[in-house]
Design an enzyme around this catalytic site. Structure first.
Site, PDB file in Angstrom:
ATOM      1  N   ARG A  17       0.795  -1.230   0.000  1.00  0.00           N
ATOM      2  CA  ARG A  17       0.000   0.000   0.000  1.00  0.00           C
ATOM      3  C   ARG A  17       0.828   1.281   0.000  1.00  0.00           C
ATOM      4  NH1 ARG A  17      -3.836  -0.951   4.909  1.00  0.00           N
ATOM      5  NH2 ARG A  17      -2.383  -2.636   5.388  1.00  0.00           N
ATOM      6  N   LYS A 359      32.039  27.791   1.370  1.00  0.00           N
ATOM      7  CA  LYS A 359      32.332  26.359   1.353  1.00  0.00           C
ATOM      8  C   LYS A 359      33.777  26.129   1.743  1.00  0.00           C
ATOM      9  CE  LYS A 359      34.433  24.199  -1.505  1.00  0.00           C
ATOM     10  NZ  LYS A 359      35.165  23.570  -2.618  1.00  0.00           N
ATOM     11  N   TYR A 374      31.084  34.825  -2.958  1.00  0.00           N
ATOM     12  CA  TYR A 374      31.449  33.419  -2.824  1.00  0.00           C
ATOM     13  C   TYR A 374      32.820  33.286  -2.190  1.00  0.00           C
ATOM     14  CZ  TYR A 374      32.751  28.630  -3.935  1.00  0.00           C
ATOM     15  OH  TYR A 374      33.165  27.327  -3.828  1.00  0.00           O
ATOM     16  N   ASN A 385      37.101  42.572   5.456  1.00  0.00           N
ATOM     17  CA  ASN A 385      35.833  42.973   4.858  1.00  0.00           C
ATOM     18  C   ASN A 385      35.821  42.494   3.411  1.00  0.00           C
ATOM     19  OD1 ASN A 385      33.468  44.071   4.078  1.00  0.00           O
ATOM     20  ND2 ASN A 385      33.916  46.143   4.784  1.00  0.00           N
ATOM     21  N   ALA A 388      30.894  43.307  -1.606  1.00  0.00           N
ATOM     22  CA  ALA A 388      29.756  42.774  -2.351  1.00  0.00           C
ATOM     23  C   ALA A 388      30.218  42.229  -3.703  1.00  0.00           C
ATOM     24  CB  ALA A 388      28.727  43.866  -2.573  1.00  0.00           C
ATOM     25  N   TYR A 395      38.583  27.071  -8.585  1.00  0.00           N
ATOM     26  CA  TYR A 395      38.598  25.847  -9.389  1.00  0.00           C
ATOM     27  C   TYR A 395      39.091  26.184 -10.783  1.00  0.00           C
ATOM     28  CZ  TYR A 395      36.633  21.530 -11.417  1.00  0.00           C
ATOM     29  OH  TYR A 395      36.455  20.337 -12.046  1.00  0.00           O
TER      30      TYR A 395
END
Ligand code: UD1
Ligand code: MG
Length: 466
Positions: A17, A359, A374, A385, A388, A395
């Protein structure tokens, strides 16, 4: 000391079910497989061994379940083909010693509490058969507990075999029983399958015990959640909610303030300090530790991370430390809309703002990356600091490289830091630079073209239509 307890978990059935290619007992509640809940509960009873009966997709089930640390012995026994619950338990008998009590559990009944099972084992007391039962307003589908006028248990009759009068009985068998193993062995060897389903019913041993003049104890509980089985996606979702609500109540009883206990999902272990506040629609996965005074805003997904005292996670933030883990220090401000990935380790008073992804990077105390940036494979010093739109190009298409940004560096907006490189202490990167060689301590690094301004510049004009 009572008799040693050996647990049999029946998990060989198909679960038709569920309408799923995944075996039923591997469907999850609170991020954990149904049968894993059962095994973990058994481990908490200090059982001598746990035997899981597998059959339908046996390899997948066996691979999907893990032995808890507290359990000394987890074994799998195959049932091929699956001829009923009595047949399932028969398969376990060769590995169960006669000196113990067998506790039979179902792999699809995940939320029975250890205290309930302990009480059932005590009623068995190494002598009697003890059944866990409850009264249901709608008992359809369950085995009914048939009692004599004096109240003694006579038999369990399966729904499909029950007479109309028996179907009116509201006391049902939960699928959980505790029986002295030597007796169980004897009765199981006499089971037949002359019934509506042509199956070997475990529940037929009740009649045999009564015929042998034994007492059968029924331990009647009122908490439906503890005996609720999962047979369909609807039941799975209902039990998930019940589980989450219990967990939420547990957290609130420890002092955690939840904006709405019905809008919290914990799929793993959540540990909270004092004065933790959690807004609506948050999901916690894996191992999460929240320090004192941590605030989690609405709609955050927080997994495998440890968060320090008085840190605030603003709404719509996604944190997942994965297998490597992640950490955030004290007094930090993360979000809204931030993303922390495996290996993100942030110090005290770090600020990470909207649309910033981090990451495998460490940010030392007081570092800030507030907008659209990033940081991958980076080591970021104190008070840096990070402007932006700044990006670490970590990579090269084949390998990952490290970016080192020393203390007090100022990375201008929209810069690309092509790794590997080091920006020396206190240096500055001019906005819009593509940096490939790093910069000396204290230096200004600018790589964009120098600005040109031409006075009274005439823009091209549209040609008149001919
Ligand atoms: C069973 C009980 C019923 C009880 C109900 C409670 C029997 C005959 N009936 O019915 O009295 O009210 O549980 O939920 O025991 N399984 C195997 N091998 C098999 C068949 C089943 O391992 O050959 C496993 C299933 O995977 C499941 C468990 O046994 O985990 C129970 O089987 P299920 O078919 O769900 O039994 P019910 O019809 O619910
Ligand atoms: Mg069932």
């Amino acid at each position: 000391m009572g008799s040693p307890v050996d647990v049999v978990v029946m998990a060989a059935g198909k679960g038709t079910r569920m309408k799923s290619s995944r075996p039923k007992v591997l469907h999850r509640i609170g991020g954990r497989a149904l049968a894993q809940h059962v095994i973990d509960t058994a481990a908490g009873l200090s059982a001598r061994s746990v035997v899981v009966i597998t059959g339908h997709q046996a390899e997948a089930v066996e691979a999907g379940l893990i032995q808890p640390e507290a359990l000394s012995r987890l074994q799998f026994v195959r049932q091929e083909p699956q001829l009923g619950t009595g047949h399932a338990v028969q398969q376990a008998m060769p590995v169960l010693p006669d000196d113990g009590v067998t506790l039979v559990l179902s792999g699809d009944v995940p939320l029975t509490e250890p205290g309930t099972l302990q009480a059932l084992i005590e009623r068995c007391g190494g002598r009697d058969m003890a059944l866990l039962t409850l009264e249901l307003p709608d008992p359809a589908g369950y085995g009914r507990v048939v009692r004599a006028p004096d109240g003694s248990v006579q038999a369990i009759v399966e729904h499909k075999d029950a007479s109309p009068a028996q179907r009116d009985i509201r006391e049902v068998y939960s699928g959980v029983m505790a029986v002295p193993t030597a007796r169980l062995r004897q009765w199981l060897s006499q089971l037949g399958n002359d019934n509506a389903q042509g199956e070997y019913y475990l529940t037929d041993v009740v009649r045999m015990a009564v015929a042998a003049g034994e007492t059968v104890q029924a331990y009647l509980i009122t908490d439906e959640v503890q005996v609720a089985g999962v047979n369909s996606p609807v039941q799975l979702a209902a039990l998930e909610r019940a589980y989450q609500l219990r967990l939420a109540e547990g957290l609130m009883n420890q002092g955690v303030r939840l904006a709405d206990p019905s809008r919290l999902d914990v799929r793993g272990q959540l540990q909270c300090g004092q004065d933790v506040e959690i807004d609506v629609n948050c999901v916690f996965e894996g191992k999460v530790q929240l320090g004192n005074g941590v605030r989690i805003g609405a709609n955050c997904v927080v997994a495998n991370v440890s968060i320090g005292d008085h840190t605030a996670i603003a709404p719509f933030t996604h944190i997942d430390g994965g297998n490597e883990g992640a950490s955030v220090g004290q007094g930090a401000a993360i979000g809204p809309f931030s993303r922390l990935r495996p290996g993100a380790h942030l110090g005290n008073e770090v600020h990470v703002g909207n649309f910033v992804e981090i990451k495998n990077s460490t940010l030392a105390d007081g570092a800030k990356a507030n907008h659209l940036a990033y940081l991958g494979d980076a080591t970021v010093g104190e008070r840096v600091n990070y402007g932006a739109g700044a990006i670490t190009a970590n990579y090269d298409g084949a390998n990952k490289h490290r970016t080192i940004i020393e203390a007090d560096v100022h990375v201008g907006s929209n810069s690309v830091l092509v790794a590997p490189l080091t920006l020396g202490k206190g240096g500055t990167v001019g906005a819009g630079s593509v940096v490939t060689r790093g910069g000396e301590a204290g230096a200004l690094t600018v790589t964009r073209a120098r600005q040109v301004s031409i006075a009274n510049w005439q823009r091209p004009q549209k040609k008149p239509k001919s």
